[in-house]
Design a protein around this motif. Structure first.
Motif, PDB file in Angstrom:
ATOM      1  N   PRO A  39       0.796  -1.235   0.000  1.00 45.71           N
ATOM      2  CA  PRO A  39       0.000   0.000   0.000  1.00 45.71           C
ATOM      3  C   PRO A  39       0.830   1.287   0.000  1.00 45.71           C
ATOM      4  CG  PRO A  39      -0.906  -1.572   1.562  1.00 45.71           C
ATOM      5  CD  PRO A  39       0.396  -2.147   1.062  1.00 45.71           C
ATOM      6  N   ASP A  47      -8.470   5.977  -5.117  1.00 43.03           N
ATOM      7  CA  ASP A  47      -9.057   5.148  -4.060  1.00 43.03           C
ATOM      8  C   ASP A  47      -9.147   3.690  -4.496  1.00 43.03           C
ATOM      9  OD1 ASP A  47      -9.347   7.351  -2.467  1.00 43.03           O
ATOM     10  OD2 ASP A  47     -11.509   7.578  -2.810  1.00 43.03           O
ATOM     11  N   GLN A  48      -9.539   3.477  -5.732  1.00 43.18           N
ATOM     12  CA  GLN A  48      -9.679   2.105  -6.237  1.00 43.18           C
ATOM     13  C   GLN A  48      -8.326   1.386  -6.250  1.00 43.18           C
ATOM     14  OE1 GLN A  48     -11.239   1.742 -10.191  1.00 43.18           O
ATOM     15  NE2 GLN A  48     -11.426  -0.479 -10.048  1.00 43.18           N
ATOM     16  N   GLU A  49      -7.283   2.077  -6.696  1.00 44.71           N
ATOM     17  CA  GLU A  49      -5.955   1.446  -6.728  1.00 44.71           C
ATOM     18  C   GLU A  49      -5.457   1.152  -5.310  1.00 44.71           C
ATOM     19  OE1 GLU A  49      -3.786   3.005 -10.741  1.00 44.71           O
ATOM     20  OE2 GLU A  49      -4.133   4.507  -9.178  1.00 44.71           O
ATOM     21  N   ARG A  50      -5.713   2.068  -4.383  1.00 47.68           N
ATOM     22  CA  ARG A  50      -5.298   1.814  -2.984  1.00 47.68           C
ATOM     23  C   ARG A  50      -6.063   0.620  -2.407  1.00 47.68           C
ATOM     24  NH1 ARG A  50      -5.620   7.572  -2.318  1.00 47.68           N
ATOM     25  NH2 ARG A  50      -7.480   7.261  -1.078  1.00 47.68           N
ATOM     26  N   ARG A  51      -7.369   0.548  -2.718  1.00 49.94           N
ATOM     27  CA  ARG A  51      -8.174  -0.570  -2.230  1.00 49.94           C
ATOM     28  C   ARG A  51      -7.662  -1.888  -2.828  1.00 49.94           C
ATOM     29  NH1 ARG A  51     -12.716   1.627  -3.002  1.00 49.94           N
ATOM     30  NH2 ARG A  51     -13.063   0.879  -5.107  1.00 49.94           N
ATOM     31  N   LEU A  52      -7.367  -1.880  -4.123  1.00 51.89           N
ATOM     32  CA  LEU A  52      -6.826  -3.088  -4.765  1.00 51.89           C
ATOM     33  C   LEU A  52      -5.487  -3.483  -4.153  1.00 51.89           C
ATOM     34  CD1 LEU A  52      -7.671  -2.532  -8.539  1.00 51.89           C
ATOM     35  CD2 LEU A  52      -8.503  -4.361  -7.051  1.00 51.89           C
ATOM     36  N   SER A  53      -4.685  -2.476  -3.835  1.00 48.95           N
ATOM     37  CA  SER A  53      -3.394  -2.748  -3.207  1.00 48.95           C
ATOM     38  C   SER A  53      -3.581  -3.444  -1.862  1.00 48.95           C
ATOM     39  CB  SER A  53      -2.622  -1.435  -3.027  1.00 48.95           C
ATOM     40  OG  SER A  53      -1.511  -1.633  -2.209  1.00 48.95           O
ATOM     41  N   LEU A  54      -4.522  -2.945  -1.079  1.00 47.17           N
ATOM     42  CA  LEU A  54      -4.787  -3.577   0.219  1.00 47.17           C
ATOM     43  C   LEU A  54      -5.291  -5.005   0.044  1.00 47.17           C
ATOM     44  CD1 LEU A  54      -6.475  -0.644   2.183  1.00 47.17           C
ATOM     45  CD2 LEU A  54      -4.267  -1.731   2.686  1.00 47.17           C
ATOM     46  N   GLN A  55      -6.164  -5.209  -0.925  1.00 46.11           N
ATOM     47  CA  GLN A  55      -6.684  -6.558  -1.174  1.00 46.11           C
ATOM     48  C   GLN A  55      -5.576  -7.491  -1.623  1.00 46.11           C
ATOM     49  OE1 GLN A  55      -9.793  -5.829  -4.029  1.00 46.11           O
ATOM     50  NE2 GLN A  55     -11.316  -5.360  -2.453  1.00 46.11           N
TER      51      GLN A  55
END
Length: 179
Positions: A39, A47-55
């Motif tokens: 992250p 926001d979407q890329e950060r969320r994907l990174s966390l996932q």
């Protein structure tokens, strides 16, 4: 960011779905994957890329924890073949293994009262580790044969390995308690 949805843990790490895994290679691949999806690398992303990174980070961590542990790796390999280990609902085990369990549990209780508990605890730990290595070899052999009967054997062996893992934890706990 690399795409991983739909990949199993072995595919995520670029490994063949096999029981034997080179621990150093797995750790190296884990560090590389974490470097790519961490992250912090996406702090200024959408926001979407950060969320994907966390996932992805969570998925990589879960996959690494599964693949590095022989018991979890065995369970996972069976799940890839559609085999449910059923540890919550199936408590039946081979009578000989049940006798061994009872003996080991009695030994563990006796060690609490022993004059030299550390020596006896080390001996019990060695016996459990030897049995675990035997079970790992038996699991590998059954999985390689890949017949329905051998897969059933592999399922039972994983369940026995889970017990041995719990026993190792109890030994570690008692050792810490005695220190």
């Amino acid at each position: 960011m690399c795409a991983a949805p739909g990949k199993n843990h072995f595919e995520l790490f670029g490994l063949a779905a096999a029981f034997d895994v080179d621990a150093d290679d797995l750790a190296s691949r884990y560090r590389e994957l974490q470097r790519r999806v961490h992250p912090d690398k996406f702090a200024n992303a959408s926001d979407q890329e950060r969320r994907l990174s966390l996932q992805m980070t969570a998925l990589v961590n879960e996959a690494f924890m599964t693949l590095k542990d022989p018991v979890q790796r065995g369970r996972y390999l069976l799940s890839l073949r559609g085999v449910d280990v059923g540890e919550e609902t199936d408590t039946a085990m081979e009578p000989a293994f049940l006798m061994e369990q009872m003996e080991w549990r009695e030994n563990l209780e006796e060690i609490r009262q022993a004059d030299n508990p550390h020596k006896q605890l080390a001996e019990l730990a060695n016996r459990i580790e030897q049995r675990m290595q035997d079970k790992i070899g038996n699991f590998r052999s059954s999985l390689d044969k890949d017949s329905p009967e051998e897969i059933r054997k592999a399922r039972n062996i994983v369940r026995e390995m889970q017990f041995l893992e719990k026993m190792q934890q109890e030994i570690d706990n008692l050792e810490e308690e005695l220190s």
